[in-house]
Design an enzyme around this catalytic site. Structure first.
Site, PDB file in Angstrom:
ATOM      1  N   HIS A  90     107.143   7.143  -9.864  1.00 57.65           N
ATOM      2  CA  HIS A  90     106.506   6.532  -8.695  1.00 57.65           C
ATOM      3  C   HIS A  90     107.090   7.124  -7.419  1.00 57.65           C
ATOM      4  CE1 HIS A  90     105.466   2.531  -6.439  1.00 57.65           C
ATOM      5  NE2 HIS A  90     104.568   3.465  -6.221  1.00 57.65           N
TER       6      HIS A  90
ATOM      7  N   SER B  49     101.110   2.949  -9.079  1.00 59.16           N
ATOM      8  CA  SER B  49     101.954   2.025  -8.320  1.00 59.16           C
ATOM      9  C   SER B  49     101.885   0.615  -8.877  1.00 59.16           C
ATOM     10  CB  SER B  49     101.595   2.048  -6.840  1.00 59.16           C
ATOM     11  OG  SER B  49     100.261   2.335  -6.628  1.00 59.16           O
TER      12      SER B  49
ATOM     13  N   GLU C 258     110.820   6.022  -8.000  1.00 60.43           N
ATOM     14  CA  GLU C 258     111.095   4.917  -8.913  1.00 60.43           C
ATOM     15  C   GLU C 258     110.676   5.425 -10.301  1.00 60.43           C
ATOM     16  OE1 GLU C 258     108.652   1.467  -8.031  1.00 60.43           O
ATOM     17  OE2 GLU C 258     110.315   0.113  -8.439  1.00 60.43           O
TER      18      GLU C 258
ATOM     19  N   ASN D 209     107.129  -2.676  -5.421  1.00 62.61           N
ATOM     20  CA  ASN D 209     106.031  -3.519  -4.962  1.00 62.61           C
ATOM     21  C   ASN D 209     106.278  -5.007  -5.214  1.00 62.61           C
ATOM     22  OD1 ASN D 209     104.434  -1.570  -3.775  1.00 62.61           O
ATOM     23  ND2 ASN D 209     103.635  -0.910  -5.746  1.00 62.61           N
TER      24      ASN D 209
HETATM   25  N1  LIG Z   1      98.860   6.385  -1.355  1.00 62.31           N
HETATM   26  C1  LIG Z   1     100.052   5.834  -1.546  1.00 62.31           C
HETATM   27  O1  LIG Z   1     100.739   5.421  -0.591  1.00 62.31           O
HETATM   28  C2  LIG Z   1     100.641   5.747  -2.922  1.00 62.31           C
HETATM   29  C3  LIG Z   1     102.013   5.556  -3.070  1.00 62.31           C
HETATM   30  C4  LIG Z   1     102.567   5.550  -4.358  1.00 62.31           C
HETATM   31  C5  LIG Z   1     101.741   5.701  -5.457  1.00 62.31           C
HETATM   32  N2  LIG Z   1     100.391   5.851  -5.288  1.00 62.31           N
HETATM   33  C6  LIG Z   1      99.572   6.019  -6.494  1.00 62.31           C
HETATM   34  O2  LIG Z   1      99.230   7.386  -6.605  1.00 62.31           O
HETATM   35  C7  LIG Z   1      97.965   7.516  -7.263  1.00 62.31           C
HETATM   36  C8  LIG Z   1      97.032   8.354  -6.403  1.00 62.31           C
HETATM   37  O3  LIG Z   1      96.863   7.706  -5.158  1.00 62.31           O
HETATM   38  P1  LIG Z   1      96.377   8.497  -3.854  1.00 62.31           P
HETATM   39  O4  LIG Z   1      96.667   7.594  -2.701  1.00 62.31           O
HETATM   40  O5  LIG Z   1      96.921   9.884  -3.861  1.00 62.31           O
HETATM   41  O6  LIG Z   1      94.804   8.534  -4.119  1.00 62.31           O
HETATM   42  P2  LIG Z   1      93.710   9.518  -3.446  1.00 62.31           P
HETATM   43  O7  LIG Z   1      92.421   8.806  -3.578  1.00 62.31           O
HETATM   44  O8  LIG Z   1      94.174   9.988  -2.122  1.00 62.31           O
HETATM   45  O9  LIG Z   1      93.722  10.804  -4.428  1.00 62.31           O
HETATM   46  C9  LIG Z   1      93.294  10.774  -5.752  1.00 62.31           C
HETATM   47  C10 LIG Z   1      92.667  12.109  -6.075  1.00 62.31           C
HETATM   48  O10 LIG Z   1      92.397  12.154  -7.485  1.00 62.31           O
HETATM   49  C11 LIG Z   1      91.182  12.849  -7.648  1.00 62.31           C
HETATM   50  N3  LIG Z   1      90.612  12.576  -8.974  1.00 62.31           N
HETATM   51  C12 LIG Z   1      89.746  11.614  -9.361  1.00 62.31           C
HETATM   52  N4  LIG Z   1      89.471  11.742 -10.670  1.00 62.31           N
HETATM   53  C13 LIG Z   1      90.158  12.808 -11.125  1.00 62.31           C
HETATM   54  C14 LIG Z   1      90.267  13.448 -12.377  1.00 62.31           C
HETATM   55  N5  LIG Z   1      89.606  13.006 -13.430  1.00 62.31           N
HETATM   56  N6  LIG Z   1      91.087  14.544 -12.471  1.00 62.31           N
HETATM   57  C15 LIG Z   1      91.773  14.982 -11.397  1.00 62.31           C
HETATM   58  N7  LIG Z   1      91.689  14.415 -10.185  1.00 62.31           N
HETATM   59  C16 LIG Z   1      90.898  13.346 -10.048  1.00 62.31           C
HETATM   60  C17 LIG Z   1      90.324  12.370  -6.502  1.00 62.31           C
HETATM   61  O11 LIG Z   1      89.244  13.257  -6.270  1.00 62.31           O
HETATM   62  C18 LIG Z   1      91.339  12.351  -5.358  1.00 62.31           C
HETATM   63  O12 LIG Z   1      91.396  13.596  -4.673  1.00 62.31           O
HETATM   64  C19 LIG Z   1      97.485   6.094  -7.531  1.00 62.31           C
HETATM   65  O13 LIG Z   1      97.865   5.740  -8.819  1.00 62.31           O
HETATM   66  C20 LIG Z   1      98.245   5.278  -6.508  1.00 62.31           C
HETATM   67  O14 LIG Z   1      98.429   3.943  -6.907  1.00 62.31           O
HETATM   68  C21 LIG Z   1      99.821   5.887  -4.053  1.00 62.31           C
END
Ligand SMILES: NC(=O)c1ccc[n+]([C@@H]2O[C@H](COP(=O)([O-])OP(=O)(O)OC[C@H]3O[C@@H](n4cnc5c(N)ncnc54)[C@H](O)[C@@H]3O)[C@@H](O)[C@H]2O)c1
Length: 287
Positions: A143, A122, A155, A193
């Site tokens: 995204h 993000s 996005e 963002n």
């Molecule tokens: N949460 C949101 O609202 C949102 C919205 C848009 C984008 N994002 C982006 O999405 C991405 C993930 O965010 P999230 O909120 O799902 O995070 P999260 O913490 O809920 O999930 C991330 C997962 O990745 C796993 N992980 C860590 N290292 C790893 C590896 N080496 N291989 C595989 N899995 C691994 C973790 O164990 C965890 O389960 C980030 O880049 C975030 O910026 C988040």
């Protein structure tokens, strides 16, 4: 690589976003290899996907009989090498540059050279992520918005190196997922963002300065601007720590003081008041 040849999709990270991304690919008939580092995270992801599918059955978005078929298409694994079979990959690991770089480098070694590697980042520069791989022209930002099964927007972020072929294929793939892709170029905060966070920040400043309560700021934006959620309610939903991190990315990326995070936001983060996930942010939540 053509879009028709994409049958199997690797999703790296089974958290909030990864389980949603797996859900939408599997719902449209793709085989998904969902990879996380611990078995317990995969168990939790399967539960979440199951619950979200139940909701879709209730809303008649899918049929009852579709649920087991969709779940059967999602193969869960902690073994990274399993992704080698994938025809397309999306990473959704936590938003840390060092972690993203190491996961992308590893995935780059495992995937066939023609496979596109998309990032759900993000805020991190997709151009920087692309440069860390041996396939920079096949790296792109995808995204998705939270919750992924519900939100229409993707996005699609073109890195400086992204080829036209990668870009067009990714846009078309989003359409196949019944999403609405919007193309943007790589720049701090992309569009979502860069526009959203200054609004949230300004709302926090208004509260800090005593201009209005959080409830009043949100009411103005909901009733007057037709926003479905007020900016502070939304900030609590996103996580105040995530908001501050993204503001810092904008501040550093542009070197422009207009993006400086509201001190009140920082203070709340320091107190551990991160929003919904900790039970307290601008509002209180029953845990
Ligand atoms: N949460 C949101 O609202 C949102 C919205 C848009 C984008 N994002 C982006 O999405 C991405 C993930 O965010 P999230 O909120 O799902 O995070 P999260 O913490 O809920 O999930 C991330 C997962 O990745 C796993 N992980 C860590 N290292 C790893 C590896 N080496 N291989 C595989 N899995 C691994 C973790 O164990 C965890 O389960 C980030 O880049 C975030 O910026 C988040």
């Amino acid at each position: 690589m053509t879009i028709e040849s994409i049958r199997t999709v690797a999703v790296l990270g089974a958290g909030t976003m990864g389980n949603g991304i797996a859900h939408v690919f599997a719902r449209r008939g793709y085989i998904v290899i969902l990879r996380d580092v611990e078995e317990s995270f995969l168990v939790r992801a399967r539960q979440t996907i199951g619950q979200n599918l139940d909701r879709e059955v209730k809303k008649a978005k899918i049929e009852e009989g579709d649920k087991p078929k969709i779940l059967a298409r999602i193969q869960m694994t902690t073994d990274f090498s399993q992704i080698a079979r994938a025809d397309f990959a999306v990473e959704a690991v936590p938003e840390r540059l060092d972690l993203k770089l190491s996961v992308l480098r590893e995935a780059d070694k495992l995937l066939r050279p023609e496979v596109v590697l998309a990032s759900n980042t993000s805020s991190i520069s997709v151009t920087t992520l692309a440069a860390a791989t041996g396939r920079p022209d096949r790296v792109i930002g995808m995204h998705f918005m939270n919750p992924v099964p519900v939100m229409a927007l993707v996005e699609v972020i073109r890195a400086l190196q992204t080829s036209d072929e990668t870009f067009h294929m990714t846009m078309a793939l989003c359409e196949r997922l019944e999403k609405k892709p919007v193309a943007v170029n790589d720049a701090p905060g992309f569009v979502s963002n860069r526009v959203l966070l200054p609004m949230i920040n300004e709302a926090a400043f208004a509260v800090m300065e005593g201009v209005a309560t959080a409830e009043a700021v949100d009411a103005v934006m909901k009733l007057g601007m037709n926003h479905p959620m007020g900016p502070l309610e939304l900030a609590d939903f996103i996580g105040l720590d995530v908001c501050v991190n993204i503001l810092d990315v904008l501040y550093e990326g542009f070197g422009d003081p207009k993006y400086r995070a509201c001190p009140q936001l920082r203070k709340m983060v320091a107190a551990g008041w991160l929003g919904r996930k900790t039970g307290r942010g601008f509002y209180g939540y029953a845990k």
